[in-house]
Design a protein around this motif. Structure first.
Motif, PDB file in Angstrom:
ATOM      1  N   ARG A 105      39.642 -13.833  14.848  1.00 22.33           N
ATOM      2  CA  ARG A 105      38.868 -14.064  13.631  1.00 22.33           C
ATOM      3  C   ARG A 105      39.047 -12.868  12.697  1.00 22.33           C
ATOM      4  NH1 ARG A 105      33.227 -15.786  16.218  1.00 22.33           N
ATOM      5  NH2 ARG A 105      34.115 -17.088  17.827  1.00 22.33           N
ATOM      6  N   TRP A 129      38.016 -16.935   8.806  1.00 22.15           N
ATOM      7  CA  TRP A 129      38.048 -15.710   8.001  1.00 22.15           C
ATOM      8  C   TRP A 129      36.767 -15.665   7.183  1.00 22.15           C
ATOM      9  CZ3 TRP A 129      42.909 -14.043   4.742  1.00 22.15           C
ATOM     10  CH2 TRP A 129      42.737 -12.732   4.287  1.00 22.15           C
ATOM     11  N   TYR A 130      35.910 -14.713   7.541  1.00 24.83           N
ATOM     12  CA  TYR A 130      34.607 -14.584   6.891  1.00 24.83           C
ATOM     13  C   TYR A 130      34.663 -13.501   5.822  1.00 24.83           C
ATOM     14  CZ  TYR A 130      33.283 -16.938  11.236  1.00 24.83           C
ATOM     15  OH  TYR A 130      33.202 -17.799  12.289  1.00 24.83           O
ATOM     16  N   LEU A 170      32.238 -11.565   3.814  1.00 23.10           N
ATOM     17  CA  LEU A 170      30.800 -11.376   3.954  1.00 23.10           C
ATOM     18  C   LEU A 170      30.184 -10.516   2.865  1.00 23.10           C
ATOM     19  CD1 LEU A 170      30.515 -10.831   7.821  1.00 23.10           C
ATOM     20  CD2 LEU A 170      30.282 -12.964   6.521  1.00 23.10           C
ATOM     21  N   MET A 205      30.021 -13.799  16.169  1.00 20.61           N
ATOM     22  CA  MET A 205      31.313 -13.135  16.309  1.00 20.61           C
ATOM     23  C   MET A 205      31.676 -12.855  17.766  1.00 20.61           C
ATOM     24  SD  MET A 205      32.123 -13.194  13.227  1.00 20.61           S
ATOM     25  CE  MET A 205      33.712 -12.407  13.458  1.00 20.61           C
ATOM     26  N   LEU A 238      34.421  -7.450   4.537  1.00 22.01           N
ATOM     27  CA  LEU A 238      33.100  -7.082   4.024  1.00 22.01           C
ATOM     28  C   LEU A 238      33.254  -6.589   2.591  1.00 22.01           C
ATOM     29  CD1 LEU A 238      31.945  -4.813   6.975  1.00 22.01           C
ATOM     30  CD2 LEU A 238      31.174  -7.141   6.522  1.00 22.01           C
ATOM     31  N   VAL A 242      37.220 -10.653   9.276  1.00 21.51           N
ATOM     32  CA  VAL A 242      36.010 -10.350   8.512  1.00 21.51           C
ATOM     33  C   VAL A 242      36.393  -9.399   7.391  1.00 21.51           C
ATOM     34  CG1 VAL A 242      33.761  -9.207   8.564  1.00 21.51           C
ATOM     35  CG2 VAL A 242      34.450 -10.674  10.468  1.00 21.51           C
ATOM     36  N   ALA A 245      38.572  -6.567  11.045  1.00 20.22           N
ATOM     37  CA  ALA A 245      37.686  -6.393   9.895  1.00 20.22           C
ATOM     38  C   ALA A 245      38.282  -5.406   8.901  1.00 20.22           C
ATOM     39  CB  ALA A 245      36.318  -5.885  10.354  1.00 20.22           C
ATOM     40  N   TRP A 256      38.069  -9.831  16.670  1.00 19.11           N
ATOM     41  CA  TRP A 256      38.182  -9.982  15.221  1.00 19.11           C
ATOM     42  C   TRP A 256      38.706  -8.713  14.566  1.00 19.11           C
ATOM     43  CZ3 TRP A 256      33.673  -7.669  12.540  1.00 19.11           C
ATOM     44  CH2 TRP A 256      32.571  -7.403  13.371  1.00 19.11           C
ATOM     45  N   ASN A 262      28.447 -15.576   4.451  1.00 19.55           N
ATOM     46  CA  ASN A 262      29.873 -15.759   4.195  1.00 19.55           C
ATOM     47  C   ASN A 262      30.105 -16.460   2.861  1.00 19.55           C
ATOM     48  OD1 ASN A 262      29.611 -18.555   4.595  1.00 19.55           O
ATOM     49  ND2 ASN A 262      30.818 -18.592   6.460  1.00 19.55           N
TER      50      ASN A 262
END
Length: 180
Positions: free
Chosen positions: A70, A100-101, A103, A33, A74, A72, A40, A38, A22
């Motif tokens: 959550r 909030w990732y 990645l 996760m 990418l 994500v 994404a 979540w 992250n």
């Protein structure tokens, strides 16, 4: 129990094991996760068009959705999008939050999660077809909802006029299913 007029949401695919990094340099895995749904998407920080809008929209949605959800994002451009670059991008778009990732990681791992599991699209754009030097990829502009068990359940157009209502209604349906 799902009301009879509401079919159970389809299980589109399952998230397989992954380990990515992250924006804070922390390893994030599939197990991190699990247990909460979540949303994404796939972006890249040099994107001149849809990525900043998608990130802004997700930020606006976050303020109106349950705090347990959550997020994500990418990258499709890991050679450029290091954790530090992702962190700067996240902060520039109002997110320094831990739910909030952003990645990054090996391209093959990112693409396996994005394309195989989340069913997103990411294709490098040929140099002759780029509108500008940072027009590097053709990629999905969808948000993908993954349930608490790691199953892809629904996708949403990032610019849908009733996006907030769609996401809220889908989360409600997932809660109803979990009561089964």
């Amino acid at each position: 129990r799902t009301p009879s007029n509401q079919p159970i949401l389809p299980e589109i695919s399952t998230i397989n094991s992954f380990t990515l990094t992250n924006q804070f340099g922390k390893k994030i895995t599939r197990n991190d996760m699990k247990g909460r749904p979540w949303l994404a998407d796939i972006i890249f920080t040099r994107c001149p068009t849809v990525c900043p809008r998608m990130t802004q929209t997700l930020g606006e949605l976050r303020a109106k959705l349950p705090p347990t959800l959550r997020y994500v994002s990418l990258t499709t451009d890991p050679a450029h999008d290091t954790p530090a670059v992702m962190k700067a991008f996240a902060e520039a778009h109002g997110s320094n939050d831990s739910n909030w990732y952003f990645l990054t990681g090996p391209k093959a791992d990112l693409m396996r999660l994005a394309i195989d599991d989340l069913k997103l699209i990411s294709v490098p754009k040929e140099e002759g077809k780029r509108d500008n030097p940072t027009d590097l990829f053709v990629h999905s502009s969808l948000y993908i909802l993954v349930d608490a068990k790691g199953r892809v359940r629904k996708s949403f157009e990032h610019d849908a006029t009733n996006l907030l209502q769609q996401v809220k209604a889908t989360l409600k349906r997932l809660e109803t299913e979990n009561d089964r």
